[in-house]
Design a protein around this motif. Structure first.
Motif, PDB file in Angstrom:
ATOM      1  N   GLU A 473      13.396  92.946  21.169  1.00 26.05           N
ATOM      2  CA  GLU A 473      13.091  91.652  21.792  1.00 26.05           C
ATOM      3  C   GLU A 473      13.509  90.497  20.880  1.00 26.05           C
ATOM      4  OE1 GLU A 473      11.140  94.174  21.573  1.00 26.05           O
ATOM      5  OE2 GLU A 473      10.179  94.637  23.487  1.00 26.05           O
ATOM      6  N   ALA A 474      13.258  90.644  19.576  1.00 27.51           N
ATOM      7  CA  ALA A 474      13.634  89.603  18.628  1.00 27.51           C
ATOM      8  C   ALA A 474      15.148  89.402  18.608  1.00 27.51           C
ATOM      9  CB  ALA A 474      13.130  89.959  17.230  1.00 27.51           C
ATOM     10  N   GLU A 475      15.880  90.522  18.628  1.00 31.05           N
ATOM     11  CA  GLU A 475      17.343  90.428  18.620  1.00 31.05           C
ATOM     12  C   GLU A 475      17.860  89.793  19.912  1.00 31.05           C
ATOM     13  OE1 GLU A 475      21.246  93.257  17.851  1.00 31.05           O
ATOM     14  OE2 GLU A 475      19.315  94.157  18.374  1.00 31.05           O
ATOM     15  N   ALA A 476      17.264  90.191  21.061  1.00 34.55           N
ATOM     16  CA  ALA A 476      17.692  89.617  22.339  1.00 34.55           C
ATOM     17  C   ALA A 476      17.424  88.118  22.371  1.00 34.55           C
ATOM     18  CB  ALA A 476      16.965  90.315  23.488  1.00 34.55           C
ATOM     19  N   LEU A 477      16.266  87.703  21.860  1.00 37.98           N
ATOM     20  CA  LEU A 477      15.950  86.270  21.813  1.00 37.98           C
ATOM     21  C   LEU A 477      16.918  85.541  20.905  1.00 37.98           C
ATOM     22  CD1 LEU A 477      14.170  83.788  22.319  1.00 37.98           C
ATOM     23  CD2 LEU A 477      12.678  84.573  20.473  1.00 37.98           C
ATOM     24  N   LEU A 478      17.219  86.139  19.764  1.00 37.91           N
ATOM     25  CA  LEU A 478      18.129  85.515  18.805  1.00 37.91           C
ATOM     26  C   LEU A 478      19.519  85.326  19.396  1.00 37.91           C
ATOM     27  CD1 LEU A 478      18.793  84.521  15.976  1.00 37.91           C
ATOM     28  CD2 LEU A 478      19.141  86.889  15.297  1.00 37.91           C
ATOM     29  N   LEU A 479      20.016  86.351  20.091  1.00 39.87           N
ATOM     30  CA  LEU A 479      21.360  86.265  20.649  1.00 39.87           C
ATOM     31  C   LEU A 479      21.452  85.306  21.832  1.00 39.87           C
ATOM     32  CD1 LEU A 479      22.328  90.041  20.477  1.00 39.87           C
ATOM     33  CD2 LEU A 479      23.214  88.191  19.056  1.00 39.87           C
ATOM     34  N   SER A 480      20.327  85.029  22.459  1.00 37.95           N
ATOM     35  CA  SER A 480      20.343  84.110  23.601  1.00 37.95           C
ATOM     36  C   SER A 480      20.159  82.659  23.198  1.00 37.95           C
ATOM     37  CB  SER A 480      19.237  84.495  24.592  1.00 37.95           C
ATOM     38  OG  SER A 480      17.956  84.280  24.018  1.00 37.95           O
ATOM     39  N   GLU A 567      18.773  94.174  27.683  1.00 35.24           N
ATOM     40  CA  GLU A 567      20.185  94.509  27.506  1.00 35.24           C
ATOM     41  C   GLU A 567      21.074  93.380  28.015  1.00 35.24           C
ATOM     42  OE1 GLU A 567      21.538  96.885  25.849  1.00 35.24           O
ATOM     43  OE2 GLU A 567      19.580  97.660  25.287  1.00 35.24           O
ATOM     44  N   GLU A 568      20.700  92.820  29.185  1.00 37.52           N
ATOM     45  CA  GLU A 568      21.513  91.726  29.724  1.00 37.52           C
ATOM     46  C   GLU A 568      21.420  90.501  28.833  1.00 37.52           C
ATOM     47  OE1 GLU A 568      21.266  90.715  33.794  1.00 37.52           O
ATOM     48  OE2 GLU A 568      20.914  92.760  34.475  1.00 37.52           O
ATOM     49  N   ALA A 569      20.227  90.223  28.306  1.00 37.34           N
ATOM     50  CA  ALA A 569      20.082  89.079  27.395  1.00 37.34           C
ATOM     51  C   ALA A 569      20.950  89.265  26.164  1.00 37.34           C
ATOM     52  CB  ALA A 569      18.612  88.917  26.989  1.00 37.34           C
ATOM     53  N   ARG A 570      20.958  90.514  25.647  1.00 34.11           N
ATOM     54  CA  ARG A 570      21.769  90.782  24.462  1.00 34.11           C
ATOM     55  C   ARG A 570      23.252  90.613  24.771  1.00 34.11           C
ATOM     56  NH1 ARG A 570      19.885  95.300  23.567  1.00 34.11           N
ATOM     57  NH2 ARG A 570      18.439  94.865  21.873  1.00 34.11           N
ATOM     58  N   SER A 571      23.692  91.107  25.939  1.00 31.66           N
ATOM     59  CA  SER A 571      25.111  91.009  26.296  1.00 31.66           C
ATOM     60  C   SER A 571      25.517  89.564  26.512  1.00 31.66           C
ATOM     61  CB  SER A 571      25.388  91.831  27.558  1.00 31.66           C
ATOM     62  OG  SER A 571      24.644  91.331  28.654  1.00 31.66           O
TER      63      SER A 571
END
Length: 582
Positions: A473-480, A567-571
């Motif tokens: 979740e932290a990585e997805a938030l960071l990438l978004s 996954e979509e947030a990360r992409s």
């Protein structure tokens, strides 16, 4: 008073005590001698008292601070003219009873008496931006806006509210501008319009042949000091010397503050020594400058010397000294100053209470910090932020969140959460591991309070998720995130509450997002995914899975609207990063 009574006796003896003009002169004599009881008796005995008679006594009541008597007399006055209304509205405004002054102004508009330019000049400083614009529109409609004093007050109203464009428009429409109007516009641009425009207007003032006064120079010097423009300030300093203002305390205080801001402590002290008779503001400027520049011993020495000179410290003096104690963690000296504050009766002043709170918070004396906070008669957002961030920084998350909820419940006028408040709240959640509550506060900050997240907020959220083991979740938030989140305007206050992180300060050497990435990588190395669910602990695994499901609902508001899952947030974030690199 005796001369007025003798004159009164002479009028009665000559049978002229019913003559309105002579009685009005006698009323003025009573008012000047502060014999308001005799003036009121004479007014009641006058058979032909007119508006001038009542206005004279009304002015006397307001000059002596007898507001209640003035209002009672105004209500009973038979023939109120425009000056009567102006005297009462002005008296209420000078007492800072702005709401009552505006209420009386609205009542005047419903009467047979029409407001004039003086009325609007009195009312405009009492207005906020919304009401001020309405009053401005009425001024234009009534055709009374040609007065320079009224236009200057309009500029000050707009400047105080940060509406620089409206202030510029009023200034540009003035047919003739006196120095007061120029000073008001320069001050507005100095606070809200940027340094270049302020200096530009100052140069234009000089080109038009208008002689700047001490207030003009002080405004420009303060602006140079806030932008650390030492070379330009020294040019103005030389002009001050040529103009013969070098003995003016107001300008010298601005110069002292400027040299401290630019790091020239010796020059500031030399200038202070050249002042023949320094006032309290000069001593306070030096003490604050020494304490803020890390020379606490010199600040203490100067503070003692000031007291030897029989000068009583004010709230700003104590605020500067206590601020230095907070920076240097000088708890014992802070306690001595606290005792002196109590002796001087300044403990209820907001600036003193906030500074005491800061000292005790920085020294981990949170019980004393809370006492200082509770002792404040009026609590502004700075006070609330100080106690909330103090508890958060000392690891007492429960107390910090409790105080935050108390602030929301009280709902005091002018007190609403800001950028600094939520840094403290999110940090408290981070220390306590309150993931869901932290995400709730983050979403509440954005959607309810309309505060755009800054790098500090994102750092707290990423840290919160990482500490709890939610690295995906932290990585997805960071990438978004956007490439560069907003930098808070009051970062200086944040920096005082929380020390800088990383060798490059708040953002780190690679920028704000670079710092967040570095934090996430560090967390990944420290937290192994296998540690989240140990073998043979099926019940804990199920609990963690349930918690993760609830958390996903909370986090859904943090990601882009087009992302339905992590996954979509990360992409999306990776694609955005790839586009920015191109």
């Amino acid at each position: 008073m005796y001369k007025a009574r003798a004159l009164h006796a002479s009028l009665i003896k000559q049978g002229l005590h019913s003559h309105a003009y002579r009685c009005n002169l006698l009323l003025q004599s009573y008012v000047k001698s502060n014999s308001l009881s005799d003036a009121r008796k004479l007014l009641s005995a006058m058979p032909a008292a007119n508006a001038v008679s009542y206005n004279t006594v009304l002015s006397g009541y307001f000059s002596s601070g007898s507001v209640a008597e003035a209002l009672n007399l105004f209500e009973s006055a038979p023939g109120k003219d425009c000056q009567s209304w102006n005297i009462v509205i002005s008296g209420l405004a000078k007492c800072n009873w702005h709401e009552r002054a505006l209420t009386l102004f609205l009542k005047m508009r419903l009467s047979v008496v029409r407001p004039d330019g003086v009325t609007y000049s009195i009312v405009v400083p009492c207005c906020d931006l919304g009401l001020g614009k309405q009053v401005h529109g009425e001024i234009v409609k009534m055709g009374v806006g040609s007065d320079a004093f009224l236009r200057t007050n309009l500029m000050r109203m707009y400047g105080g509210a940060g509406d620089v464009n409206s202030a510029r428009k009023v200034f540009g429409e003035m047919p003739e501008r006196d120095l007061v109007a120029w000073n008001a516009m320069i001050s507005c641009l100095s606070k809200h319009g940027g340094g270049d425009t302020c200096v530009e207007l100052f140069r234009k003032l000089c080109r038009e042949g208008i002689q700047p006064d001490e207030y003009t120079y002080a405004i420009i010097l303060n602006d140079f000091g806030s932008h650390a423009q030492l070379f330009e300030a020294m040019i103005v300093h030389s002009a001050v010397i040529r103009r013969g203002y070098c003995s003016d305390c107001f300008i010298n205080n601005a110069l002292i503050d400027l040299y401290f801001e630019c790091g020239f402590v010796a020059s500031a002290f030399k200038l202070f020594e050249e002042i023949a008779d320094p006032d309290l503001a000069s001593w306070t400027t030096m003490i604050v400058g020494f304490s803020q520049s890390g020379h606490m011993e010199l600040a203490e020495s100067l503070f003692h010397e000031m007291r030897i000179q029989d000068l009583k410290p004010n709230c700003f003096t104590f605020g500067g000294m206590l601020g230095g104690c907070a920076t240097s963690n000088a708890l014992q000296w802070g306690k001595q100053l606290h005792a002196l504050v109590l002796k001087c009766g300044l403990e209820n002043e907001v600036i003193v209470g906030s500074s005491l709170l800061d000292v005790y918070s920085k020294c981990s004396e949170m019980d004393n910090a809370l006492k200082a906070f509770r002792g404040l008669s009026e609590k502004d957002i700075v006070s609330w932020n100080g106690i909330i961030c103090g508890y958060a920084a000392n690891g007492k998350a429960k107390e910090a969140l409790k105080l935050y909820n108390e602030m929301l419940r009280e709902g005091s006028p002018g007190v609403s959460p800001n950028v600094v408040t939520f840094v403290g709240v999110l940090s408290a959640c981070c220390h306590a591991g309150l993931v869901e509550e932290g995400c709730h506060h983050f979403i509440d900050m954005v959607h309810r309070h309309c505060i755009k997240p800054t790098v500090e907020h994102y750092t707290c959220i990423v840290d919160l998720l990482g500490r709890a083991g939610h690295l995906e979740e932290a990585e997805a938030l960071l990438l978004s995130l956007p490439s560069e989140p907003d930098v808070p305007q009051d970062r200086e206050h944040v920096a005082r509450s929380y020390p800088p992180r990383g060798p490059g300060g708040w953002a780190g050497p690679a920028g704000s997002v670079g710092w967040l990435s570095l934090a996430l990588i560090t967390m990944k190395r420290r937290i192994e995914p296998s540690r989240l669910v140990s073998a043979g602990q099926q019940q804990e695994a199920e609990t963690a899975e349930t918690h993760r499901a609830r958390l996903s609902v909370s986090l859904s508001h943090l990601f882009p609207p087009c992302a339905d899952n992590l996954e979509e947030a990360r992409s999306i974030g990776l694609a955005k990063s790839k586009d920015s690199n191109l």
